[in-house]
Design an enzyme around this catalytic site. Structure first.
Site, short mmCIF file in Angstrom:
data_model
loop_
_atom_site.label_atom_id
_atom_site.label_comp_id
_atom_site.label_asym_id
_atom_site.label_seq_id
_atom_site.Cartn_x
_atom_site.Cartn_y
_atom_site.Cartn_z
N ASP A 125 -18.77 -8.40 5.10
CA ASP A 125 -18.29 -7.29 5.93
C ASP A 125 -19.32 -6.18 5.93
OD1 ASP A 125 -17.66 -5.39 3.67
OD2 ASP A 125 -16.33 -7.04 3.13
N CYS A 150 -22.00 -12.05 -2.24
CA CYS A 150 -21.46 -13.42 -2.21
C CYS A 150 -20.02 -13.34 -2.68
CB CYS A 150 -22.28 -14.30 -3.15
SG CYS A 150 -21.72 -16.00 -3.24
N SER A 151 -19.19 -14.19 -2.11
CA SER A 151 -17.85 -14.33 -2.66
C SER A 151 -17.42 -15.75 -2.32
CB SER A 151 -16.90 -13.30 -2.03
OG SER A 151 -15.59 -13.56 -2.46
N PHE A 208 0.85 -1.19 0.00
CA PHE A 208 0.00 0.00 0.00
C PHE A 208 0.88 1.23 0.00
CE2 PHE A 208 -1.82 3.53 2.44
CZ PHE A 208 -2.98 3.77 1.73
N TRP A 210 -24.68 -11.09 -6.27
CA TRP A 210 -23.42 -10.50 -6.76
C TRP A 210 -22.25 -11.31 -6.21
CZ3 TRP A 210 -22.91 -5.42 -9.20
CH2 TRP A 210 -21.59 -5.04 -9.37
N ASP A 211 -21.68 -12.12 -7.11
CA ASP A 211 -20.64 -13.05 -6.66
C ASP A 211 -19.24 -12.53 -6.98
OD1 ASP A 211 -19.62 -15.37 -5.58
OD2 ASP A 211 -20.91 -16.71 -6.74
N MET A 212 -18.23 -13.15 -6.39
CA MET A 212 -16.84 -12.72 -6.59
C MET A 212 -15.98 -13.91 -6.18
SD MET A 212 -13.87 -11.36 -5.43
CE MET A 212 -12.78 -10.02 -5.73
N ASP A 226 -28.87 -19.20 -11.03
CA ASP A 226 -27.47 -19.02 -10.64
C ASP A 226 -26.56 -19.09 -11.86
OD1 ASP A 226 -24.85 -19.64 -8.96
OD2 ASP A 226 -26.38 -19.10 -7.50
N GLU A 284 -41.81 -35.28 2.38
CA GLU A 284 -40.80 -34.21 2.49
C GLU A 284 -41.35 -32.89 1.94
OE1 GLU A 284 -36.57 -36.64 2.23
OE2 GLU A 284 -37.75 -36.35 0.40
#
Ligand code: GLA
Length: 749
Positions: A534, A526-527, A280, A477-479, A366, A614
């Protein structure tokens, strides 16, 4: 007023309902931390006694007295290379090659309302109840101004912090470390609680003693990560769920982070938390400023459950921006584990039809619906319909699903690209790679350089088109990989240290624009499950898929750990098929339902494959979830027991804010025969009131539920006082079987 300034002694006192936070400008102008803890009247200057200590240098004016040292002084924001050898909060280098930071108070301001952080989500203040204290320090050699921002949420017992760096000098400055907060705790015996893990096993709670030296919780993966969550608790060694001093520090940030806890030579603690300083560097031209991510801090003397409840309420009320955070969200079915990449419209419609019959409200399509995406090696980046699977297009499919009475949701993974995609063939330079090196591949995909405005703009247009063209009411929203080979082709060499943070800023900019343009779309983060779980992501998506591990028994510890900081309403949790696809374990359908109800609740399977019995159970689960919805989503959450500790069972409880209803869930992971019954001491009830057991449902017991031998105490419709339930306890009948569970619902008489 929650902020008071004593101008004679230069003491700032921040007061919340139950806490006091105090700091002081000392005679030399250092900004000293005095106290953070249970609410007190008066001041605590007396606690910090001057003392000489070998090899702890003195500020120049005190070189003869040798009474003070920056190395011993509790501080609000510590600088490097200026006589304090503990953790620094700020490090930098000037054009002339001067390292470190020597900071002195120059001014302050008290404002009503809450400050905001530029480019990143931070706590908001719709109710206009927060106040801001801004204290500006000046770095002696460079002219950098460091504005320490404090947001005080009095009723909520939360103090937020962030730091703004302003280059008021005449030359360039390179920030090398810029923490969000520093907390010095001079006295006491503390444990550190943190949440570690891996893909499919996120946020495992670990409580460890603080050792001499430094303990670090961090991620350098470009995301907040499966491995270490940006949230820590420091609690008194004797603290329990119900009693004891606890501090919480939660970063509102989704990128590289680092929290260090140092026990120094004199036994005092310092916690410094913020963006990770590895790789950084941030160039500040004269006149430019830099904001750190925000830190949410709280303190309670009432134990861990209370600390969690403070965060749960605060995140729901002051972080989650989406209207869905406060609204009823649909029970969904997701086709991922039902079909993986192998589907066509007919299969999807069949899943939807059966789901609708069971009471499901939304179908989520998905991965695999776009580009030439027939496995996970190709197609990412091509956000147009895969016509070999959906020859009639999305519009027709969505119309058919809507016609059944179901909403429609869609999976996307916008931050990624496969080499085998039209996007990559058109813009190979958009993928992050280091020139002259072959990139590390993960799931055979590369990360798009979101630090670039053109990439962000393209994604905004592409996703907006999708959302405008089709009737999509939910986006997952996936990663699905970590960032490596971090380099941006459009930044000059002296700004390459900015790329990881610029990536996160680019992501936030994109999400800001999309969520503002499409406020009626529910976003789920989603990741690879919970790799980016977070507080910052919760600002955009009120729910996040908690883990790719859908095994209900494994989920117990994942959801248990997650619950320390994050509300139940944020945890994506579904009932999936058995044997479980990750672990191969069989768990009764009823127990899977009980566990998924400690979350947003939904299904991740093809209900057509279930027996009639079920299917009936699924219908009943959904009805039950609706009945308990408010209790689960808005209630106070208590962790009653955890199998990691008792090697027997896990239990948790929801209590409505008015204490009129409660739901207790118990899952037995290792049945114990010939042992005493389980006696659960309930929590959070009104001790004076009477509670009736309205419903008590057993699942997966090897004796039929209605044959389980019960004492009078254990039967439904019995009434007990809150005091009996909390101080005596609720005794369960003997339950055995393969992961049996019980849900008990009590209502105030
Ligand atoms: C990630 C997600 C899963 C699923 C797959 C699809 O792993 O966590 O739920 O969406 O991607 O590729």
């Amino acid at each position: 007023m929650s902020i008071a300034y004593d101008s004679r002694r230069k003491i700032f006192t921040l007061t919340t309902h139950n806490t006091t936070y105090q700091m002081q400008v000392n005679e030399l102008g250092h900004f000293v931390h005095l106290y953070y803890g249970r609410r007190i009247e008066g001041t605590t200057e007396y606690m910090h006694v001057p003392r000489d200590c070998g090899f702890s240098p003195n500020p120049y004016p005190l070189r003869l007295e040798r009474s003070w040292s920056m190395d011993l002084l509790p501080q609000e924001y510590s600088g490097a290379n200026a006589g304090d050898f503990r953790l620094s909060s700020l490090n930098m280098v000037t054009e002339e090659g001067i390292w470190g930071a020597d900071l002195y108070y120059i001014r302050h301001e008290i404002r009503s309302g809450k400050y905001s952080v530029s480019g990143m989500p931070s706590a908001f203040d719709r109710a206009r109840e927060a106040e801001t204290l801004s204290v500006t320090l000046r770095e002696k050699a460079s002219g950098l101004e460091v504005e320490l921002l404090y947001g005080i949420y009095e009723k909520q017992d939360v103090i937020t912090r962030a730091v703004r760096m302003i280059n008021n000098g005449e030359k360039e400055i390179y920030l090398k470390k810029a923490a969000s907060a520093c907390l010095d705790i001079s006295f006491g015996n503390w444990d550190l609680i943190h949440f570690y893990g891996r893909h499919t096993m996120e946020r495992q709670m670990e409580r460890v003693p603080i050792i001499n030296g430094i303990q670090t919780v961090s991620s350098r993966r470009g995301t907040s990560s499966h491995q270490h969550n940006p949230f820590v608790i420091l609690c008194d060694k004797s603290a329990t769920e119900e009693f004891g001093d606890c501090y919480g520090m939660m970063l509102v940030y989704s990128g590289n982070h680092r929290t260090d806890v140092e026990m120094d030579q004199s036994g005092s603690l310092r916690v410094v938390s913020g963006i990770h300083d590895e790789q950084f560097s941030w160039k500040l031209e004269p006149g430019e400023s830099f904001d750190t991510p925000e830190m949410l801090m709280t303190f309670t003397h009432q134990g861990l459950a209370h600390l969690s409840q403070i965060y749960h309420r605060f995140l729901r009320k002051n972080i989650c921006r989406s209207r869905f955070a406060r609204e009823r969200r649909p029970v969904l079915i997701n086709n991922w584990e039902a079909t993986y990449f192998d589907f066509d419209s007919e299969k999807i419609l069949n899943i939807a039809r059966q789901a609708k019959e069971a009471g499901v409200e939304m179908l989520v399509l998905d991965d695999g619906w776009f580009g030439r995406r027939n496995d996970d090696n190709s197609g990412l980046g091509d956000w147009f319909v895969n016509e070999s699977k959906l020859p009639d297009g999305l519009e027709k499919l969505i119309a058919q699903i809507n016609k059944m009475g179901l909403k429609f949701g869609l999976w996307v993974e916008p931050e990624m690209v496969n080499e085998d995609s039209e996007l990559y063939r058109l813009h190979p330079d958009w993928a992050m790679k280091v020139p002259g090196r072959e990139p590390a591949m993960s799931r055979n995909q590369l990360v798009l350089d979101l630090s670039r405005k053109d990439v962000g703009d393209w994604l905004f247009e592409t996703l907006s088109d999708l959302l405008r063209q089709y009737h999509i009411e939910y986006i997952k929203w996936d990663m699905n990989r970590s960032l490596s080979d971090v380099y941006s082709r459009i930044l000059p060499p002296d700004r390459q240290g900015e790329v990881s943070h610029r990536y996160v800023l680019g992501l936030y900019r994109l999400l800001d624009r999309l969520t503002a343009e499409f406020p009626d779309v529910l976003f789920e983060g989603c990741s690879g499950g919970g790799g980016r779980f977070d507080a910052a992501m919760l600002a955009y998506s009120p729910q996040i898929w908690c883990s790719d591990n859908t095994d209900a028994i494994e989920r117990l510890s994942i959801q248990y750990g997650t619950s320390f900081g994050y509300p139940i309403s944020s945890m994506g949790s579904h009932v999936s098929a058995c044997p479980n696809h990750q672990t191969g374990r069989d768990v009764p359908l009823g127990t899977r339902g009980v566990v998924a109800m400690a979350g947003t609740f939904g299904y991740e399977m093809d209900l057509n494959r279930l027996t009639e019995d079920e299917k009936r159970q699924v219908r009943e689960q959904i009805e039950r979830f609706h009945e308990y919805y408010n209790l689960i989503q808005d209630g106070d959450y208590y962790r009653l027991e955890c199998e990691e500790k008792n090697h027997y069972f896990t239990a948790w409880q929801f209590v409505s804010p008015d204490r009129s209803e409660t739901l207790v869930s118990v899952v037995i992971t290792r049945p114990r025969i010939n042992r005493n019954s389980i006696c659960l001491r309930l929590r959070g009830l009104d001790p004076e009131a009477g509670y009736v057991v309205e419903r008590q449902e057993f699942f997966g017991c090897h004796v039929q539920a209605d044959r389980i031998p019960m004492g009078d105490f254990q039967k439904t419709k019995q009434s007990y006082s809150g005091a009996v339930l909390m101080y005596g306890g609720y005794v369960l009948p003997q339950m055995s079987g393969n992961y049996p569970s019980v849900q008990i619902y009590l209502r105030k008489r």
